[in-house]
Design an enzyme around this catalytic site. Structure first.
Site, PDB file in Angstrom:
ATOM      1  N   ASP A  30       0.815  -1.219   0.000  1.00  0.00           N
ATOM      2  CA  ASP A  30       0.000   0.000   0.000  1.00  0.00           C
ATOM      3  C   ASP A  30       0.845   1.265   0.000  1.00  0.00           C
ATOM      4  OD1 ASP A  30       1.003  -0.275   2.555  1.00  0.00           O
ATOM      5  OD2 ASP A  30      -0.871   0.182   3.584  1.00  0.00           O
ATOM      6  N   ASN A  43       9.235  -6.280   5.381  1.00  0.00           N
ATOM      7  CA  ASN A  43      10.261  -5.530   6.108  1.00  0.00           C
ATOM      8  C   ASN A  43      10.365  -5.969   7.562  1.00  0.00           C
ATOM      9  OD1 ASN A  43      12.354  -3.613   5.943  1.00  0.00           O
ATOM     10  ND2 ASN A  43      11.088  -2.049   6.937  1.00  0.00           N
ATOM     11  N   HIS A  48       9.676   4.079   0.682  1.00  0.00           N
ATOM     12  CA  HIS A  48       8.444   3.821   1.416  1.00  0.00           C
ATOM     13  C   HIS A  48       7.566   5.069   1.388  1.00  0.00           C
ATOM     14  CE1 HIS A  48       9.723  -0.004   3.498  1.00  0.00           C
ATOM     15  NE2 HIS A  48      10.890   0.449   3.042  1.00  0.00           N
ATOM     16  N   GLU A  93      11.485   7.480   3.374  1.00  0.00           N
ATOM     17  CA  GLU A  93      10.054   7.770   3.368  1.00  0.00           C
ATOM     18  C   GLU A  93       9.862   8.993   2.473  1.00  0.00           C
ATOM     19  OE1 GLU A  93       7.936   5.878   4.897  1.00  0.00           O
ATOM     20  OE2 GLU A  93       9.144   4.739   6.336  1.00  0.00           O
TER      21      GLU A  93
END
Length: 447
Positions: free
Chosen positions: A128, A187, A227, A309
């Site tokens: 996702d 992860n 991510h 991120e």
């Protein structure tokens, strides 16, 4: 009416406390790890969202405009045909559902083993969090379009072997969920240094095993996974021995902070974060996780990996992707290019016959060893610039050698010629000679 992007930024700041999503962690760890990692986690802001929760947005709406797995496979193969002079397409394995894990290698000599460093990008570790798979295709296409036109693109293509895996978790992407189809967080599926989890390789997920086998085949110097759910560059360690949330640095803590800062400071606004000073964070200080890919890379594979991120919203609308590429473009490029712009590089030779040695490089005061390549004896040691280091080369059966260097902002090349512990009559002696901060000449003299 759709709000201008600048107003979205303003509103998202005002409402940030009421819109949360967990980034690299999750509500729970994988089944195999048995650790709950959500406690003490800081949460991220949604900078691109039109102020509605994910439950108010259908999965179909969120997926609209993103490449499906079939679209991605087609895009990768089309890239291979269009950019065949600087690329190679290959698969490292298949997902649980049999979807190939396609990789794009970008180099002026794709598929050839060279003494150059290798870098890998991995996207879509969590199903996702699809922004990474799209950004990596943007990156590959930009390099192809700008090779021999842009100096940075040319530097990367001609001096680094870049490997791009857009999607590690295609099954999770199809299901619009974080974990793979077996409901395992990839992860959290790697061996861990603190706790005996994931030690049975046969019990690991096929996606995890594919990455581990990949690392055995190719010697990567550095790596990053993309991510979503926050905006920060995360570095080791990701966990702590007592499972508490506090700063826990690895032996190369200074180097990792430097690498993370390259990404954050090249980004549009990551470094201005009020949540993460400088836009970087130690993983354990954010919140501990176990069985992560990042720490495993450093410990077991000799690869310096960051967890990036790249979007506060895990699954922003597809219309935001060009903006996200614009914001992350220079960060992604500069991180890869840093491998050949900085650090200490070189080769290790035998004084007996001049053959390359797969020896070891250590830095005095840093408890970490870099192994040289088997074929060329090449090593690539990432270090913080503007410092003095004592570099030590060793190899079983040979006398170790060391040299003191001042590492400036640029790259330094230092080759080592090691003598056997027992003298060999009639050997050819190679003497090391350092010339400035950028190159080393090898002078051959008969003995």
């Amino acid at each position: 009416m759709k709000l201008p992007f600048s107003l979205l930024l303003l509103y998202s700041t005002i409402f940030s406390l009421s819109h949360h999503c967990i980034a690299r962690g999750g509500l729970r760890s994988s089944v195999s790890s048995g650790f709950n990692t959500s406690g003490g986690a800081r949460h991220a802001r949604h900078l691109f969202e039109d102020h509605q929760t994910q439950s108010q947005t259908s999965t179909l709406d969120r997926a609209r405009g993103y490449m499906t797995n079939s679209d991605l496979e087609m895009a990768i193969k089309d890239f291979g045909r269009r950019c065949s002079n600087i690329s190679r397409i290959y698969s490292i394995g298949k997902s649980v559902n049999g979807v190939p894990l396609w990789v794009i290698e970008i180099s002026d000599k794709p598929g050839e083993e060279e003494a150059e460093p290798a870098f890998k990008y991995i996207g879509n570790v969590h199903g996702d969090e699809p922004v990474g798979r799209e950004l990596l295709m943007f990156l590959a296409n930009w390099l192809c379009d700008n090779y021999l036109k842009d100096p940075l693109a040319t530097l990367i293509v001609e001096n680094i072997h870049l490997h791009v895996l857009p999607s590690l978790n295609p099954d999770g992407f199809s299901l619009r969920k974080r974990n793979n189809v077996n409901d395992i967080d990839l992860n959290r599926d790697f061996p861990d240094q603190f706790f005996p989890i994931n030690e049975n390789e046969d019990a690991r997920q096929p996606e995890t095993r594919a990455v581990m086998n990949w690392m055995r085949e190719i010697k990567f110097t550095a790596s990053a996974t993309l991510h979503g759910g926050a905006l920060v560059a995360n570095y080791p360690w990701d966990g702590t021995q007592d499972k508490r949330t506090n700063y826990y640095g690895c032996p190369d803590d200074d180097t990792y902070r430097f690498m993370a800062s390259i990404y954050s400071q090249s980004h549009h606004n990551m470094s201005t974060s009020t949540e993460f000073p400088g836009g970087i964070t130690n993983g354990a200080a954010w919140y501990p996780i176990y069985g992560g890919m990042q720490d495993w890379n450093y410990i077991y594979a000799g690869c310096f990996e960051l967890t990036l991120e790249v979007s506060d919203d895990k699954w922003p609308k597809a219309a935001e992707l060009p903006v996200l590429w614009k914001y992350n473009k220079m960060s992604m490029l500069n991180l890869v290019a840093s491998l050949v712009k900085r650090g200490v590089h070189g080769r290790i030779f035998s004084s007996v016959d001049g053959r390359p040695l797969p020896g070891y490089i250590t830095i005095k005061g840093i408890n970490y060893t870099v192994t040289a390549g088997k074929r060329f004896g090449n090593y690539h040691r990432i270090l913080v610039p503007r410092k003095r280091y004592e570099v030590i080369a060793s190899m079983p059966g040979y006398k170790s050698k060391n040299t003191s260097i001042w590492l400036d902002e640029g790259l330094m090349t230092v080759d080592f010629i090691l003598d056997p512990e027992v003298a060999v009559k009639g050997a050819v002696l190679l003497n090391i000679r350092i010339r400035g901060n950028h190159s080393v000449g090898i002078k051959r003299t008969a003995v």
